[in-house]
Design an enzyme around this catalytic site. Sequence first.
Site, mmCIF file in Angstrom:
data_model
loop_
_atom_site.group_PDB
_atom_site.id
_atom_site.type_symbol
_atom_site.label_atom_id
_atom_site.label_comp_id
_atom_site.label_asym_id
_atom_site.label_seq_id
_atom_site.Cartn_x
_atom_site.Cartn_y
_atom_site.Cartn_z
ATOM 1 N N LYS A 171 35.373 -10.160 17.527
ATOM 2 C CA LYS A 171 35.458 -9.165 16.455
ATOM 3 C C LYS A 171 34.247 -9.311 15.517
ATOM 4 C CE LYS A 171 40.523 -9.063 16.706
ATOM 5 N NZ LYS A 171 41.781 -9.007 15.919
ATOM 6 N N TYR A 180 43.716 0.125 20.085
ATOM 7 C CA TYR A 180 44.835 -0.285 19.230
ATOM 8 C C TYR A 180 45.942 0.770 19.166
ATOM 9 C CZ TYR A 180 42.409 -4.471 17.475
ATOM 10 O OH TYR A 180 41.802 -5.697 17.351
ATOM 11 N N PHE A 201 49.161 -1.845 8.595
ATOM 12 C CA PHE A 201 47.857 -2.501 8.517
ATOM 13 C C PHE A 201 46.778 -1.776 9.320
ATOM 14 C CE2 PHE A 201 50.194 -4.714 11.968
ATOM 15 C CZ PHE A 201 49.290 -4.579 13.022
ATOM 16 N N THR A 242 48.259 -14.994 16.080
ATOM 17 C CA THR A 242 47.613 -13.890 15.363
ATOM 18 C C THR A 242 47.070 -14.365 14.015
ATOM 19 O OG1 THR A 242 49.148 -12.350 16.409
ATOM 20 C CG2 THR A 242 47.962 -11.546 14.484
ATOM 21 N N ARG A 279 41.117 -19.611 16.851
ATOM 22 C CA ARG A 279 41.508 -19.196 15.505
ATOM 23 C C ARG A 279 41.847 -20.397 14.624
ATOM 24 N NH1 ARG A 279 45.202 -14.295 17.870
ATOM 25 N NH2 ARG A 279 43.603 -12.675 17.969
ATOM 26 N N ASN A 284 40.540 -12.722 12.388
ATOM 27 C CA ASN A 284 40.955 -13.745 13.343
ATOM 28 C C ASN A 284 40.024 -13.837 14.544
ATOM 29 O OD1 ASN A 284 41.793 -11.478 14.665
ATOM 30 N ND2 ASN A 284 43.961 -11.969 14.670
ATOM 31 N N HIS A 308 39.897 -10.983 20.011
ATOM 32 C CA HIS A 308 41.057 -10.319 20.593
ATOM 33 C C HIS A 308 41.218 -10.784 22.032
ATOM 34 C CE1 HIS A 308 43.648 -7.194 22.262
ATOM 35 N NE2 HIS A 308 42.782 -7.144 23.257
ATOM 36 N N GLU A 321 42.917 -2.212 28.835
ATOM 37 C CA GLU A 321 41.822 -2.447 27.897
ATOM 38 C C GLU A 321 40.468 -2.518 28.607
ATOM 39 O OE1 GLU A 321 43.312 -5.947 25.911
ATOM 40 O OE2 GLU A 321 44.877 -4.789 24.898
HETATM 41 P P1 ATP Z 1 44.770 -9.174 19.153
HETATM 42 O O1 ATP Z 1 45.532 -7.981 19.701
HETATM 43 O O2 ATP Z 1 43.629 -8.802 18.263
HETATM 44 O O3 ATP Z 1 44.449 -10.230 20.153
HETATM 45 P P2 ATP Z 1 47.244 -10.259 18.384
HETATM 46 O O4 ATP Z 1 47.782 -9.768 19.679
HETATM 47 O O5 ATP Z 1 47.365 -11.696 18.046
HETATM 48 O O6 ATP Z 1 45.752 -9.895 18.158
HETATM 49 P P3 ATP Z 1 48.456 -7.945 17.210
HETATM 50 O O7 ATP Z 1 49.844 -8.041 16.709
HETATM 51 O O8 ATP Z 1 48.187 -7.231 18.494
HETATM 52 O O9 ATP Z 1 47.862 -9.406 17.216
HETATM 53 O O10 ATP Z 1 47.581 -7.285 16.051
HETATM 54 C C1 ATP Z 1 46.283 -6.825 16.312
HETATM 55 C C2 ATP Z 1 45.355 -7.225 15.191
HETATM 56 O O11 ATP Z 1 45.745 -6.555 13.994
HETATM 57 C C3 ATP Z 1 45.398 -8.697 14.838
HETATM 58 O O12 ATP Z 1 44.519 -9.460 15.624
HETATM 59 C C4 ATP Z 1 44.983 -8.705 13.388
HETATM 60 O O13 ATP Z 1 43.564 -8.632 13.276
HETATM 61 C C5 ATP Z 1 45.575 -7.405 12.873
HETATM 62 N N1 ATP Z 1 46.892 -7.617 12.274
HETATM 63 C C6 ATP Z 1 48.062 -7.796 12.926
HETATM 64 N N2 ATP Z 1 49.069 -7.939 12.070
HETATM 65 C C7 ATP Z 1 48.529 -7.825 10.838
HETATM 66 C C8 ATP Z 1 49.050 -7.892 9.526
HETATM 67 N N3 ATP Z 1 50.343 -8.078 9.285
HETATM 68 N N4 ATP Z 1 48.182 -7.755 8.500
HETATM 69 C C9 ATP Z 1 46.870 -7.543 8.718
HETATM 70 N N5 ATP Z 1 46.318 -7.483 9.930
HETATM 71 C C10 ATP Z 1 47.125 -7.620 10.971
#
Ligand code: ATP
Length: 137
Positions: free
Chosen positions: A9, A49, A57, A91, A102, A112, A115, A126
């Site tokens: 990212k 996404y 968010f 996450t 992370r 974080n 992805h 993806e």
């Molecule tokens: P990624 O899909 O990026 O690998 P993940 O699967 O761990 O991450 P997801 O739940 O898919 O997490 O959320 C996608 C991204 O959205 C997260 O990586 C984070 O950057 C952001 N995100 C998720 N939850 C929150 C939240 N509650 N507040 C702010 N940002 C969030």
Amino acid sequence: DERTFIMIKPDGVQRGLVGSIISRFENRGYQLIGMKFQLASKQILEKHYEEHINKPFFPSLLNFMLTGPVVPMVWQGKDVVKQGRAMLGQTNPLTSAPGTIRGDFGIVMQKNLVHGSDSVESAKREIAIWFQDSELT
Ligand code: ATP
């Protein structure tokens, strides 16, 4: 062989962690079969996404992902989807174990660093969003 989609990212690029993140996958024994360096478009991020579009968010996530270039990659090897997720951590970087990307490099929820696909099906989806077949070795 199994493939996963891993994307560094904007915060990972800005903090100069591209090499460290790639090294972890190389050191583990995974093979890099596709990589780009680009400013993502709003359109591609909305596709990527898709499942989060209605989450509170989402606008902030989209803005963050547009703050600089990202490094989309495809990695290949045994159990790479699950192992890749384990290498990323949770996450939230604050609840991620030391030894994960992370957990070693972050403390902020949204920032974080990276992805990773959460299943073989999402990996396929993806990879198709970010790469053409001809761009993968
Ligand atoms: P990624 O899909 O990026 O690998 P993940 O699967 O761990 O991450 P997801 O739940 O898919 O997490 O959320 C996608 C991204 O959205 C997260 O990586 C984070 O950057 C952001 N995100 C998720 N939850 C929150 C939240 N509650 N507040 C702010 N940002 C969030």
